[in-house]
Design a protein around this motif. Structure first.
Motif, PDB file in Angstrom:
ATOM      1  N   THR A   1      53.116  41.739  -2.594  1.00 11.43           N
ATOM      2  CA  THR A   1      54.364  42.046  -3.301  1.00 11.43           C
ATOM      3  C   THR A   1      55.533  41.403  -2.556  1.00 11.43           C
ATOM      4  N   TRP A   2      55.576  40.090  -2.588  1.00 11.24           N
ATOM      5  CA  TRP A   2      56.589  39.363  -1.829  1.00 11.24           C
ATOM      6  C   TRP A   2      58.001  39.620  -2.338  1.00 11.24           C
ATOM      7  N   ASP A   3      58.135  40.003  -3.602  1.00 12.53           N
ATOM      8  CA  ASP A   3      59.465  40.279  -4.149  1.00 12.53           C
ATOM      9  C   ASP A   3      59.985  41.655  -3.751  1.00 12.53           C
ATOM     10  N   ASP A   4      59.118  42.490  -3.238  1.00 16.68           N
ATOM     11  CA  ASP A   4      59.549  43.844  -2.872  1.00 16.68           C
ATOM     12  C   ASP A   4      58.883  44.277  -1.568  1.00 16.68           C
ATOM     13  N   PRO A   5      59.176  43.589  -0.473  1.00 18.72           N
ATOM     14  CA  PRO A   5      58.559  43.954   0.822  1.00 18.72           C
ATOM     15  C   PRO A   5      59.257  45.179   1.419  1.00 18.72           C
ATOM     16  N   TYR A   6      58.682  45.707   2.478  1.00 21.43           N
ATOM     17  CA  TYR A   6      59.385  46.769   3.208  1.00 21.43           C
ATOM     18  C   TYR A   6      60.047  46.147   4.440  1.00 21.43           C
ATOM     19  N   LEU A   7      61.265  46.568   4.696  1.00 20.31           N
ATOM     20  CA  LEU A   7      62.044  46.085   5.829  1.00 20.31           C
ATOM     21  C   LEU A   7      62.513  47.289   6.631  1.00 20.31           C
ATOM     22  N   THR A   8      62.349  47.234   7.946  1.00 25.66           N
ATOM     23  CA  THR A   8      62.781  48.375   8.761  1.00 25.66           C
ATOM     24  C   THR A   8      64.291  48.572   8.705  1.00 25.66           C
ATOM     25  N   MET A   9      65.040  47.538   8.297  1.00 19.83           N
ATOM     26  CA  MET A   9      66.489  47.680   8.252  1.00 19.83           C
ATOM     27  C   MET A   9      66.989  48.125   6.878  1.00 19.83           C
ATOM     28  N   ASN A  10      66.084  48.327   5.908  1.00 16.37           N
ATOM     29  CA  ASN A  10      66.514  48.899   4.635  1.00 16.37           C
ATOM     30  C   ASN A  10      67.111  50.278   4.884  1.00 16.37           C
ATOM     31  N   PHE A  11      68.219  50.563   4.222  1.00 11.35           N
ATOM     32  CA  PHE A  11      68.877  51.840   4.466  1.00 11.35           C
ATOM     33  C   PHE A  11      67.969  53.018   4.126  1.00 11.35           C
ATOM     34  N   HIS A  12      67.142  52.849   3.104  1.00 13.62           N
ATOM     35  CA  HIS A  12      66.214  53.925   2.743  1.00 13.62           C
ATOM     36  C   HIS A  12      65.219  54.173   3.880  1.00 13.62           C
ATOM     37  N   ALA A  13      64.697  53.083   4.462  1.00 11.04           N
ATOM     38  CA  ALA A  13      63.744  53.230   5.567  1.00 11.04           C
ATOM     39  C   ALA A  13      64.401  53.919   6.752  1.00 11.04           C
ATOM     40  N   GLU A  14      65.629  53.515   7.057  1.00 11.74           N
ATOM     41  CA  GLU A  14      66.335  54.136   8.172  1.00 11.74           C
ATOM     42  C   GLU A  14      66.619  55.600   7.890  1.00 11.74           C
ATOM     43  N   ALA A  15      66.924  55.923   6.630  1.00 10.00           N
ATOM     44  CA  ALA A  15      67.186  57.324   6.267  1.00 10.00           C
ATOM     45  C   ALA A  15      65.928  58.176   6.417  1.00 10.00           C
ATOM     46  N   VAL A  16      64.782  57.610   6.028  1.00  4.08           N
ATOM     47  CA  VAL A  16      63.517  58.353   6.162  1.00  4.08           C
ATOM     48  C   VAL A  16      63.204  58.612   7.635  1.00  4.08           C
ATOM     49  N   ILE A  17      63.444  57.606   8.486  1.00  7.03           N
ATOM     50  CA  ILE A  17      63.209  57.787   9.926  1.00  7.03           C
ATOM     51  C   ILE A  17      64.098  58.909  10.454  1.00  7.03           C
ATOM     52  N   ALA A  18      65.369  58.888  10.062  1.00  4.79           N
ATOM     53  CA  ALA A  18      66.287  59.943  10.505  1.00  4.79           C
ATOM     54  C   ALA A  18      65.847  61.313   9.990  1.00  4.79           C
ATOM     55  N   GLU A  19      65.350  61.336   8.759  1.00  6.89           N
ATOM     56  CA  GLU A  19      64.889  62.602   8.172  1.00  6.89           C
ATOM     57  C   GLU A  19      63.690  63.158   8.933  1.00  6.89           C
ATOM     58  N   GLU A  20      62.738  62.282   9.255  1.00  7.68           N
ATOM     59  CA  GLU A  20      61.564  62.735   9.998  1.00  7.68           C
ATOM     60  C   GLU A  20      61.959  63.196  11.401  1.00  7.68           C
ATOM     61  N   PHE A  21      62.912  62.495  11.999  1.00 10.21           N
ATOM     62  CA  PHE A  21      63.405  62.900  13.316  1.00 10.21           C
ATOM     63  C   PHE A  21      64.001  64.311  13.250  1.00 10.21           C
ATOM     64  N   GLN A  22      64.737  64.574  12.192  1.00  3.78           N
ATOM     65  CA  GLN A  22      65.331  65.906  12.033  1.00  3.78           C
ATOM     66  C   GLN A  22      64.262  66.984  11.904  1.00  3.78           C
ATOM     67  N   LYS A  23      63.125  66.654  11.289  1.00  2.00           N
ATOM     68  CA  LYS A  23      62.033  67.628  11.185  1.00  2.00           C
ATOM     69  C   LYS A  23      61.528  68.023  12.575  1.00  2.00           C
ATOM     70  N   PHE A  24      61.361  67.011  13.452  1.00  2.00           N
ATOM     71  CA  PHE A  24      60.939  67.313  14.821  1.00  2.00           C
ATOM     72  C   PHE A  24      61.956  68.207  15.514  1.00  2.00           C
ATOM     73  N   LEU A  25      63.231  67.909  15.253  1.00  2.00           N
ATOM     74  CA  LEU A  25      64.290  68.702  15.870  1.00  2.00           C
ATOM     75  C   LEU A  25      64.233  70.152  15.403  1.00  2.00           C
ATOM     76  N   MET A  26      64.068  70.347  14.104  1.00  2.00           N
ATOM     77  CA  MET A  26      64.131  71.688  13.533  1.00  2.00           C
ATOM     78  C   MET A  26      62.894  72.521  13.829  1.00  2.00           C
TER      79      MET A  26
END
Length: 401
Positions: free
Chosen positions: A155-180
């Motif tokens: 799926t070259w037209d729709d790859p995943y990028l670590t700098m996509n804002f959605h990807a960064e938001a998911v990382i932050a969300e998972e981090f918050q789970k560890f915190l809570m």
């Protein structure tokens, strides 16, 4: 070949053909790839519903330059797997991605800065990150076309990028789970570090080269726990990282290694050994240590007795800098003797200087015995400015010296 030897090539009757070598593959292959892309062959393979999914988790490359043979080998082999699984009846999707964060990308931007005479530390942090993001975005496009030229489908037209804002938001969300849920804690451990970049390094980012290290033998004075026959003796360590001595917090011994007490009974003129001095060290290593001190163990050293693991474990030592002038009491703490399975008889003295802030073995001993961490070395590879005697001195300069 002699002058009279016939050329047997002219005696062979081979068919002649107008077919080009390798069937014109270098010219025809790009046409095949273009046609497959035009007809959407990857998406068409997804049309049959009900197939069992096959997922290949692909570690993303850094978006920081043209592909090399390592990229080609990695992606082509994975393409073999995905294609073969599709042909075996699975729905074998391949979602390519890129790692857009980290040192490999930052380093490229810093190279540009250096060419312009700029210092990264003088550039606004947000502006620096935006430049890194733009740089990575450009190389994602370049590498995508190069991977497609290798024939890799996905799926070259729709790859995943670590700098996509959605990807960064998911990382932050998972981090918050560890915190809570209480899984998050703050601690310290030694990590690979670049004093030039002032950032942590992954193990894969570290290159090892042959290096001749300085080595030192350091005596630790026994201040408590010694029996009468060990009174006044010293424990000798050997290290090839003398710069870690200010961070020493313990000395480790091998519980199963035979140790002895040795006394200096003589010395040559070119030795500064003290006659009557007594040292503890592993029996298997004693001869080599005394030889380095220019002492002949046959005539200038006497072994007095064995030393048991229990006796060693009862000892308390003084840091070698205890009481040093201008030290302001920085090292006036006790240094315990601790058992360590990592201690060997391969080199040194049989005793291992232990700095929990530097090295995994040392760190694990520190965790096990609750040793305090030290924070004497700062981001640029120098000692903290307020450290007595050594403050501000560089262990490794930005030039690697």
């Amino acid at each position: 070949m002699c002058a009279d030897t016939p050329d047997y090539k002219d005696t062979l009757f081979l068919p002649e053909t107008d077919f080009p070598m390798r069937a014109g593959l270098p010219l025809r292959e790009p046409d095949w790839l273009a046609r497959w892309e035009k007809i959407g062959i990857y998406d068409r393979l997804r049309e049959k519903k009900g197939r069992e999914p096959f997922i290949l988790h692909d570690g993303p490359p850094y978006a920081n330059g043209h592909l090399h043979i390592g990229h080609a080998l990695n992606k082509v082999l994975k393409d073999f797997i995905v294609r073969s699984r599709q042909m075996l009846g699975h729905d074998a999707r391949y979602v390519p991605g890129w790692d857009c964060h980290g040192l490999p990308i930052e380093w490229k931007i810093e190279e540009q800065y250096r060419n312009k005479g700029l210092d990264k530390d003088d550039v606004d942090t947000v502006a620096f990150r935006q430049e890194c993001r733009k740089f990575a975005e450009g190389w994602v496009g370049v590498q995508r076309e190069e991977f497609k030229r290798l024939g890799v489908q996905g799926t070259w037209d729709d790859p995943y990028l670590t700098m996509n804002f959605h990807a960064e938001a998911v990382i932050a969300e998972e981090f918050q789970k560890f915190l809570m849920n209480g899984s998050l804690y703050q601690g310290s451990k030694p990590v690979m570090w670049s004093p030039v970049e002032k950032t942590a390094l992954a193990e894969a980012e570290v290159e090892y080269h042959d290096h001749t290290s300085h080595q030192v033998w350091v005596p630790f004075t026994i201040v408590a726990g010694a029996s009468a026959r060990l009174e006044g003796a010293k424990v000798v360590i050997w290290t090839t990282t003398p710069w870690t001595i200010p961070q020493n917090r313990a000395v480790c011994f091998g519980p199963t290694i035979p140790y002895g007490v040795y006394e200096v009974t003589g010395r040559p003129e070119n030795s500064n050994a003290t006659i009557g001095a007594r040292y503890l060290m592993a029996d298997a290593l004693a001869e080599g240590v005394f030889a380095a001190a220019k002492l002949d163990t046959a005539t200038m050293v006497r072994r007095l007795s064995d030393v048991s693991a229990d006796e060693l474990g009862a000892l308390t030592l003084a840091h070698p800098f205890r009481g040093v002038e201008d030290s302001a009491g920085e090292w006036d703490y006790d240094v315990p003797m601790l058992p360590g399975d990592h201690v060997t008889e391969e080199a040194g003295t049989g005793f291992v200087h232990t700095a929990p802030s530097h090295g995994d073995d040392d760190y694990q001993i520190g965790v096990k015995f609750n040793l305090p961490m030290t924070y004497n070395v700062i981001e640029d590879g120098s000692y903290r400015a307020d450290l007595p005697i050594f403050g501000g001195q560089h262990i490794i300069t930005p030039e690697g010296k």
